[in-house]
Design an enzyme around this catalytic site. Structure first.
Site, PDB file in Angstrom:
ATOM      1  N   GLU A  41       0.846  -1.243  -0.204  1.00 13.49           N
ATOM      2  CA  GLU A  41      -0.141   0.035  -0.008  1.00 13.49           C
ATOM      3  C   GLU A  41       0.768   1.064   0.073  1.00 13.49           C
ATOM      4  O   GLU A  41       1.515   1.661   0.863  1.00 13.49           O
ATOM      5  CB  GLU A  41      -1.053   0.034   1.281  1.00 13.49           C
ATOM      6  CG  GLU A  41      -1.787   1.236   1.581  1.00 13.49           C
ATOM      7  CD  GLU A  41      -2.533   1.282   2.507  1.00 13.49           C
ATOM      8  OE1 GLU A  41      -2.905   2.616   3.120  1.00 13.49           O
ATOM      9  OE2 GLU A  41      -2.776   0.220   3.374  1.00 13.49           O
ATOM     10  N   ARG A  45       0.177  10.260   1.085  1.00 14.66           N
ATOM     11  CA  ARG A  45       0.227  11.250   1.955  1.00 14.66           C
ATOM     12  C   ARG A  45       1.594  12.099   1.672  1.00 14.66           C
ATOM     13  O   ARG A  45       1.869  13.187   2.351  1.00 14.66           O
ATOM     14  CB  ARG A  45       0.788  10.360   3.428  1.00 14.66           C
ATOM     15  CG  ARG A  45      -0.306   9.539   4.016  1.00 14.66           C
ATOM     16  CD  ARG A  45      -0.047   9.018   5.436  1.00 14.66           C
ATOM     17  NE  ARG A  45      -0.912   7.885   5.820  1.00 14.66           N
ATOM     18  CZ  ARG A  45      -0.720   7.102   6.713  1.00 14.66           C
ATOM     19  NH1 ARG A  45       0.693   7.215   7.248  1.00 14.66           N
ATOM     20  NH2 ARG A  45      -1.781   6.246   7.074  1.00 14.66           N
ATOM     21  N   LYS A 129     -11.289  -1.837   5.443  1.00 16.51           N
ATOM     22  CA  LYS A 129     -10.227  -1.594   6.322  1.00 16.51           C
ATOM     23  C   LYS A 129     -10.929  -1.278   7.671  1.00 16.51           C
ATOM     24  O   LYS A 129     -11.926  -0.114   7.491  1.00 16.51           O
ATOM     25  CB  LYS A 129      -9.441  -0.428   5.762  1.00 16.51           C
ATOM     26  CG  LYS A 129      -8.479   0.051   6.594  1.00 16.51           C
ATOM     27  CD  LYS A 129      -7.623   1.107   5.725  1.00 16.51           C
ATOM     28  CE  LYS A 129      -7.102   2.283   6.665  1.00 16.51           C
ATOM     29  NZ  LYS A 129      -6.104   3.230   5.838  1.00 16.51           N
TER      30      LYS A 129
END
Length: 209
Positions: A41, A45, A129
């Site tokens: 993943e 960010r 998630k």
């Protein structure tokens, strides 16, 4: 194209990768895959997220490359165009649900409440998630959700460590866990890829514990 459950079942841990230095992305991915962690993943960010996805997809053929911290339809389309095989979001709402329905890749939304989970199920999404896992109850929350929502499967992420991961992985509704401990900043800065591979091997072994 792999579906969300196939993607999350490929390894015990999905490393959360925030790429600060683009020149380290491919070597980092190689080190993780070599240690038995194929599902990666790459979060959005940092400014390098999209480019890192493109590079790893091209240079690390055994990796299952996805994007994290995808928060709207525009980003979802961008990561799909970059070659991501899946996208993970920190949350879920109706506009993101519509974007997920239009997407050609697996979308794994983050949920923190039964209401968000019901919204996801309403839109045909049953692989999710749990985020932020430790903050919203962690294993206790997952156990509580399993009763009314046995069809839902999770990758809990947020505050999970090598020490706590095994207890999560024992739960019937957990496919894997997400964690940042596989990508320590000091090891990446030192380009100590052997250390990253050792951490990946420890994480991969959690599946059999």
């Amino acid at each position: 194209m792999k579906n969300a459950r196939e993607i999350l079942s490929a390894g015990a841990v999905v490393p959360v990768m925030a790429i600060e230095d683009l020149s380290t992305a491919v070597d980092l991915a190689h080190a993780l895959v070599e240690g038995g962690i194929p599902t990666l993943e790459i979060t959005l960010r940092t400014e390098h997220g999209i480019k890192a996805i493109e590079l790893i997809k091209k240079e690390v053929p055994n990796a299952i490359v996805g994007a994290g911290t995808v928060i709207n339809g525009e980003q979802l389309k961008a990561v799909e165009n970059a070659g991501a095989e899946f996208a993970i979001s920190p949350g879920f709402n109706t506009s993101f649900a519509k974007a997920a329905e239009r997407s050609g890749i697996a979308v794994i939304p983050g949920v923190a409440t039964p209401g968000e989970l019901m919204l996801a199920l309403e839109h045909g999404i049953d692989t999710l998630k749990l985020f932020p896992a430790e903050v919203v109850g962690g294993r206790a929350m997952l156990k509580a959700l399993h009763g009314p929502f046995p069809q839902a499967k999770f990758c809990p992420t947020g505050g999970i460590s090598l020490e706590t991961a095994p207890e999560y992985l024992k739960l019937p509704n957990v496919l894997c866990v997400g964690g940042s401990w596989l990508t320590p900043k000091d090891a990446i800065a030192a380009k100590d890829w052997a250390a990253i591979t050792r951490l990946a091997r420890e994480a991969a072994a959690l599946r059999s514990t």
